[in-house]
Write an enzyme that holds these catalytic residues in place. Structure first.
Site, PDB file in Angstrom:
ATOM      1  CG  HIS A 154      -0.498   0.342   2.487  1.00  0.00           C
ATOM      2  ND1 HIS A 154      -0.179  -0.592   3.441  1.00  0.00           N
ATOM      3  CD2 HIS A 154      -0.241   1.545   3.049  1.00  0.00           C
ATOM      4  CE1 HIS A 154       0.247   0.030   4.533  1.00  0.00           C
ATOM      5  NE2 HIS A 154       0.216   1.324   4.328  1.00  0.00           N
ATOM      6  CG  ASP A 199      -0.178  -3.906   2.748  1.00  0.00           C
ATOM      7  OD1 ASP A 199       0.407  -3.390   1.770  1.00  0.00           O
ATOM      8  OD2 ASP A 199      -0.509  -3.264   3.770  1.00  0.00           O
ATOM      9  CB  SER A 295       2.800   1.490   6.387  1.00  0.00           C
ATOM     10  OG  SER A 295       1.523   1.365   6.901  1.00  0.00           O
ATOM     11  N   GLY A 296       5.049  -0.775   6.290  1.00  0.00           N
ATOM     12  CA  GLY A 296       6.151  -1.305   5.504  1.00  0.00           C
ATOM     13  C   GLY A 296       7.338  -1.686   6.358  1.00  0.00           C
TER      14      GLY A 296
HETATM   15  N1  ARG Z   1      -1.374   1.918   7.231  1.00  0.00           N
HETATM   16  C1  ARG Z   1      -0.512   2.620   8.116  1.00  0.00           C
HETATM   17  C2  ARG Z   1       0.606   3.298   7.335  1.00  0.00           C
HETATM   18  O1  ARG Z   1       0.471   3.450   6.149  1.00  0.00           O
HETATM   19  C3  ARG Z   1       0.000   1.772   9.230  1.00  0.00           C
HETATM   20  C4  ARG Z   1      -1.059   1.441  10.165  1.00  0.00           C
HETATM   21  C5  ARG Z   1      -0.641   0.627  11.303  1.00  0.00           C
HETATM   22  N2  ARG Z   1      -1.690   0.771  12.231  1.00  0.00           N
HETATM   23  C6  ARG Z   1      -1.745   0.229  13.419  1.00  0.00           C
HETATM   24  N3  ARG Z   1      -2.727   0.535  14.200  1.00  0.00           N
HETATM   25  N4  ARG Z   1      -0.816  -0.582  13.812  1.00  0.00           N
HETATM   26  O2  ARG Z   1       1.567   3.768   7.882  1.00  0.00           O
END
Ligand code: ARG
Length: 345
Positions: A154, A199, A295-296
């Site tokens: 993503h 993902d 993320s990632g």
């Molecule tokens: N989708 C988020 C990002 O792009 C990360 C989300 C992680 N969320 C969580 N509650 N652990 O950085």
């Protein structure tokens, strides 16, 4: 990352609290021998000075004997056959080729209390990378070889042109320790926004990273490895410090617990949307979690030898650190063969 930052976890049967012990136990090779097996183990110790060899050998012998007392059975130890002195530069370059090693944290800690931490020396999470577009941190990523990183699919939504991306290493975003250009971005072919499945992405750097104390690779688990739940894992990143917070300049870490998928799929938690390719980690009571911008990035656990394995990739969650809404990670074992197909690793 959000919530308080707990103590670092240190596990493994051979913690280095005995005098002279440096980085701990390394790989063992087991060979057949008359009437049993012989195990060759590479042990590295850091001594302050080049003391005389005989005394060193006796000291090493005592340390090893003492450590082996915790294990049943009998072993004959022959240090003399293989003991040799090695300069620290050579030893370190050997160690840097191993995956998942972290260096002596006490040294980094003491330099911190005396002020001014040398970033080129003390990356505590040497596989952590920052993925940036137009020099702005967007996502985390994890170094898995001299040229490949893993990250989340993503992160590259509407942004798959490698020329727009750079990768930086080091504890601080600014100034970065090192910056690399990106050559290739491979997003999982089954990833479809806004679904959270598949993902995962791999990123190839334009140039090879020469491993150092500060920057080197994490270990990857085998695809058939069973990841137990309720154990501790550490997630790291430059993500927001709370749900609408800003990006910190210094890398954050948080210890989270792996949560059984059956529990995570309960109605009051994620109500059945957790698939076999996902892994939940955090606390049902809330308070500690990864967050936007993490993320990632890596979710890692140490094995019994204190070598760190990548078990999850920060993927999604319902806001951050809320009760009953733990972080959801891409399950690396599930995609281990996909990683091999794309990278050859
Ligand atoms: N989708 C988020 C990002 O792009 C990360 C989300 C992680 N969320 C969580 N509650 N652990 O950085």
């Amino acid at each position: 990352m959000t919530g308080q930052i707990p103590m670092r976890v240190l596990t493994g049967p051979l913690p280095c609290e005995l005098a002279g012990c440096g980085v701990g136990e390394k790989r063992a090779k087991v060979l057949p021998d008359t009437g049993g097996v012989v195990a060759q183990v590479l042990l590295m110790f850091l001594f302050s000075s080049a003391d005389n060899n005989i005394e060193l050998q006796q000291l090493l012998n005592r340390i090893v004997q003492q450590r082996l007392k915790m294990y049943p059975g009998s072993a004959r130890i022959d240090l003399s056959s293989s003991f040799r002195d090695m300069d620290s530069t050579t030893a370190e370059s050997i160690l840097n080729e191993f995956c998942g090693l972290r260096y002596n944290r006490s040294a980094a800690l003491s330099s911190r209390v005396t002020g001014g931490m040398d970033t080129s020396w003390s990356s505590e999470w040497p596989w952590q990378a920052s993925l940036q577009r137009n020099n702005i941190h967007r996502c985390g990523a994890t170094l898995i070889s001299n040229t490949w990183l893993v990250s989340a699919a993503h992160c590259f939504r509407n942004a798959k042109n490698p020329q727009k991306w750079t990768v930086s290493f080091g504890t601080y975003l600014r100034p970065p320790l090192m910056v690399y250009l990106v050559k290739t971005i491979i997003v999982h072919e089954k990833y479809r926004y806004p679904a959270n499945e598949y993902d995962i992405a791999v990123v190839k750097l334009a140039n090879r990273v020469e491993f150092s104390r500060a920057v080197h690779r994490v270990c990857l688990p085998d695809s058939d490895e069973i990841i137990p739940y309720n154990i501790d894992a550490v997630v790291t990143g430059w993500g927001a410090l709370n749900n609408y917070g800003e990006t910190p300049n210094i890398l954050q870490e948080a210890t989270v617990k792996l949560i059984d998928t059956n529990v995570c799929n309960r109605r009051e938690v994620y109500d059945g949307v957790i698939t076999p390719g996902m892994l939940c980690a955090g606390y049902l009571e809330g308070g500690v979690d990864s967050c936007q911008g993490d993320s990632g990035g890596p979710l890692v656990t140490p094995d019994s030898r204190s070598m760190w394995y990548l078990i999850g990739i920060v993927s999604w969650g319902d806001e951050c650190a809320k009760p009953n809404k733990p972080g959801v990670y891409t399950r690396v074992t599930y995609f281990r063969n996909w990683i091999t197909r794309k990278t050859g690793l």
